[in-house]
Design an enzyme around this catalytic site. Structure first.
Site, mmCIF file in Angstrom:
data_model
loop_
_atom_site.group_PDB
_atom_site.id
_atom_site.type_symbol
_atom_site.label_atom_id
_atom_site.label_comp_id
_atom_site.label_asym_id
_atom_site.label_seq_id
_atom_site.Cartn_x
_atom_site.Cartn_y
_atom_site.Cartn_z
ATOM 1 N N GLU A 88 -99.793 -56.394 47.566
ATOM 2 C CA GLU A 88 -98.612 -55.808 46.928
ATOM 3 C C GLU A 88 -97.752 -55.265 48.051
ATOM 4 O OE1 GLU A 88 -98.027 -56.313 43.762
ATOM 5 O OE2 GLU A 88 -100.028 -57.169 43.534
ATOM 6 N N ALA A 89 -96.448 -55.309 47.838
ATOM 7 C CA ALA A 89 -95.536 -54.928 48.917
ATOM 8 C C ALA A 89 -94.384 -54.093 48.371
ATOM 9 C CB ALA A 89 -94.987 -56.198 49.582
ATOM 10 N N ASP A 107 -105.137 -58.091 40.272
ATOM 11 C CA ASP A 107 -104.664 -59.478 40.458
ATOM 12 C C ASP A 107 -105.728 -60.296 41.193
ATOM 13 O OD1 ASP A 107 -102.258 -59.021 39.215
ATOM 14 O OD2 ASP A 107 -101.042 -59.014 41.032
ATOM 15 N N ASP A 135 -98.230 -64.629 49.732
ATOM 16 C CA ASP A 135 -99.058 -63.589 50.360
ATOM 17 C C ASP A 135 -99.124 -63.771 51.872
ATOM 18 O OD1 ASP A 135 -100.406 -61.932 48.067
ATOM 19 O OD2 ASP A 135 -100.276 -64.012 47.402
ATOM 20 N N HIS A 167 -100.068 -56.992 38.534
ATOM 21 C CA HIS A 167 -99.344 -56.477 39.706
ATOM 22 C C HIS A 167 -100.053 -55.311 40.386
ATOM 23 C CE1 HIS A 167 -96.160 -59.259 38.850
ATOM 24 N NE2 HIS A 167 -95.982 -58.720 37.651
ATOM 25 N N ASP A 217 -104.567 -60.729 47.500
ATOM 26 C CA ASP A 217 -103.326 -60.576 46.733
ATOM 27 C C ASP A 217 -102.628 -59.280 47.153
ATOM 28 O OD1 ASP A 217 -101.842 -61.700 44.134
ATOM 29 O OD2 ASP A 217 -101.770 -59.507 44.130
#
Ligand code: AMP
Ligand code: MG
Length: 393
Positions: free
Chosen positions: A143-144, A315, A243, A310, A141
Site C-alpha cells: 500500500e502506498a 489483500d 507493486d 486495500h 501487496d
C-alpha cells in the site's frame, strides 16, 4: 452427466474438433500488430499452450507427446466436460474429492486438469507427484501514499509492506507472513482519501520505521530466515504489475537505493488466472478480455474476500488464497513479468518521464522464465554442495 466419464464413438465433427485442437498453431497470433494490449494477449495464448503441456514439460519429460493416443482421449473427455452443466460439473468434482467452488469456467478447468493428469499418469507421461517450478511463492501487496486522483508524477511511497510465504509443496499452504508499516518521508501526512482507502491511520505510520529499515528486515526474512534464493527457489507473486513496476521502483529511486534483485521478475497472478481458467466469466466490455482483478478472481472461484480490501496484509492473504487454488488446480504458475531498468538505476523520476517508466514493465517469455528457474536450481545445487562440504569438514 451421471457416473464416470463415458467414452462413446465420436461423430465426424467431434473428430475434426479434436484434430483441430491437437494441431492448433500459434501462427494467427504472430501476425498481429504488437500493441501492449496485444502483447498481453499474446502472453495469454502462449501460456494456454504451456498449460496444456505444463506438467510434463516442466519436468523435462515432454517427448513429442502431441502424437500420443492419450491426447485424443483427453480431448474427448474435455469435449464431454464442455457439454456438462454447472450442477453436473460440481457433482463430478465432489465425486473426485475436488473443490466444488467456482463459476462454470473455473470448475470446468479444474475437472479437465484432474482427468488430464490422471490420463497422463496412466500413460506414464506424468509423475504422480507434482513437480513445481519453485519451492516457494512470496505474495507481496504494497500500500502506498496516494491522492484521490494521483497527479502525473505523484511520488508514491510504500506505507505497508506485507509478504505471504506460500509453500508449493502438496498441498500448497501458507508458511509465514512478514508484515510492517512504513513511515513516509516525502508526504508524511496521509491524505484522508489514502486513510479511508487503506484503513491505515496516521498514528500507525508515524510510529513506524522508514521503508529502508523495513526493507532491510524483509530481505533478512526472505533470504536468511527462509533461505529463498539459496537453499530454496522462489517467485514473487503480485496482483498486477504495479507493486514492483511502480511502487517498489519509485521507492528505491526516491531513496537513491539500488533496485533489489528479488523485484526484477515476478508472477502477475492476473495473467496466470486468465490463462488458466479462461472463459468470459469476468466482465469484459471490449473485444479484448480484460485481466481480472483480485475481486474478480475471488468471485470466479466463489470465494469471499476475507478482511478489508486495500489493507495490504488482507489483500496479500487473499491473493495467496487465489494462488493456492490455482496451484491446487494444477495451473502452471510461472514468472511472466519483469521490470526493464534502463540507464541510471538511481535516476530521479520527474513528471516528464513518469509514464515512460511504467512501460518498462514487460512480459517474460517462457524461455526466459525457464532460464530463471535453471539459475535458481544451480544456486540451490551449489548451496547444497557447500553445505555438504562444510558438514564433512
Ligand atoms: P491496492 O493494492 O489495490 O490496495 O492498491 C495499492 C495502492 O494503489 C494503494 O495503497 C494506493 O496507493 C493506490 N490506489 C489503489 N486504488 C486507488 C484509487 N482508487 N485511487 C488512488 N490510488 C489508488
Ligand atoms: Mg493492496
Amino acid at each position: 452427466m451421471e457416473g464416470p466419464i463415458m467414452i462413446y464413438s465420436m461423430t465426424d465433427k467431434e473428430s475434426r474438433d479434436i484434430l483441430k485442437a491437437l494441431t492448433r498453431s500459434p501462427k494467427k497470433v504472430k501476425n498481429r500488430t504488437m500493441s501492449s494490449e496485444n502483447q498481453e494477449n499474446l502472453v495469454l495464448e502462449r501460456s494456454d499452450q504451456e498449460n496444456r503441456m505444463s506438467s510434463a514439460s516442466a519436468m523435462g519429460e515432454y517427448q513429442n507427446t502431441q502424437s500420443h493416443p492419450v491426447y485424443s482421449a483427453i480431448s474427448f473427455i474435455n469435449g464431454q466436460i464442455n457439454r456438462m452443466d454447472l450442477n453436473d460439473l460440481k457433482q463430478k468434482c465432489k465425486q473426485n474429492n475436488l473443490d466444488c467452488h467456482g463459476k462454470r469456467e473455473a470448475v470446468k478447468r479444474r475437472l479437465k486438469e484432474y482427468y488430464k493428469a490422471q490420463k497422463l499418469i496412466e500413460a506414464g507421461l506424468l509423475e504422480p507427484s507434482v513437480n513445481r517450478n519453485v519451492d516457494y511463492f512470496v505474495v507481496i501487496d504494497f500500500e502506498a501514499t496516494c491522492e484521490e486522483r494521483n497527479p502525473p508524477g505523484y511520488q508514491h511511497e510504500i506505507i505497508e509492506f506485507p509478504a505471504v510465504l506460500v509453500s508449493s509443496a502438496d498441498p500448497p499452504h501458507i508458511v509465514d507472513i512478514f508484515h510492517a508499516y512504513c513511515k513516509p518521508t516525502i508526504n508524511p501526512k496521509l491524505s484522508e482519501f489514502c486513510r479511508t482507502l487503506t484503513g491505515i491511520e496516521q498514528s500507525l505510520v508515524d510510529g513506524s520505521q522508514t521503508f529502508s529499515e523495513v526493507h532491510q528486515q524483509f530481505q533478512v526474512w526472505l533470504h536468511e530466515k527462509h533461505q529463498c534464493g539459496t537453499k530454496y527457489s522462489y517467485s514473487i507473486v503480485t496482483d498486477g504489475p504495479f507493486d514492483m513496476g511502480r511502487f517498489l521502483f519509485l521507492q528505491t529511486q526516491h531513496l537513491r537505493a539500488e533496485y533489489p534483485d528479488y523485484g526484477l521478475y515476478w508472477v502477475n497472478l492476473r495473467k496466470c488466472f486468465a490463462n488458466f481458467y479462461k472463459g468470459d466469466f469476468y466482465s469484459s466490455t471490449s473485444s479484448h478480455q480484460k485481466l481480472p482483478g483480485l475481486q474478480d478472481m475471488l468471485y470466479s472461484l466463489e470465494m469471499e474476500f476475507q478482511g478489508q480490501p486495500h489493507s495490504g496484509l488482507d489483500d496479500a492473504r487473499n491473493i495467496a488464497r487465489v494462488l493456492i487454488r490455482l496451484i491446487s488446480d494444477r495451473a502452471f504458475v510461472r514468472t511472466n513479468e519483469k521490470i526493464v531498468l534502463t540507464g541510471n538505476r538511481n535516476a530521479h523520476p520527474t513528471p516528464h518521464n513518469y509514464h515512460a517508466r511504467l512501460q518498462s514493465v514487460t512480459a517474460v517469455t517462457r524461455k526466459e522464465a525457464e532460464a530463471i528457474y535453471k539459475s535458481q536450481k544451480q544456486a540451490k545445487n551449489s548451496f547444497k554442495e557447500q553445505d555438504a562440504l562444510q558438514a564433512d569438514a
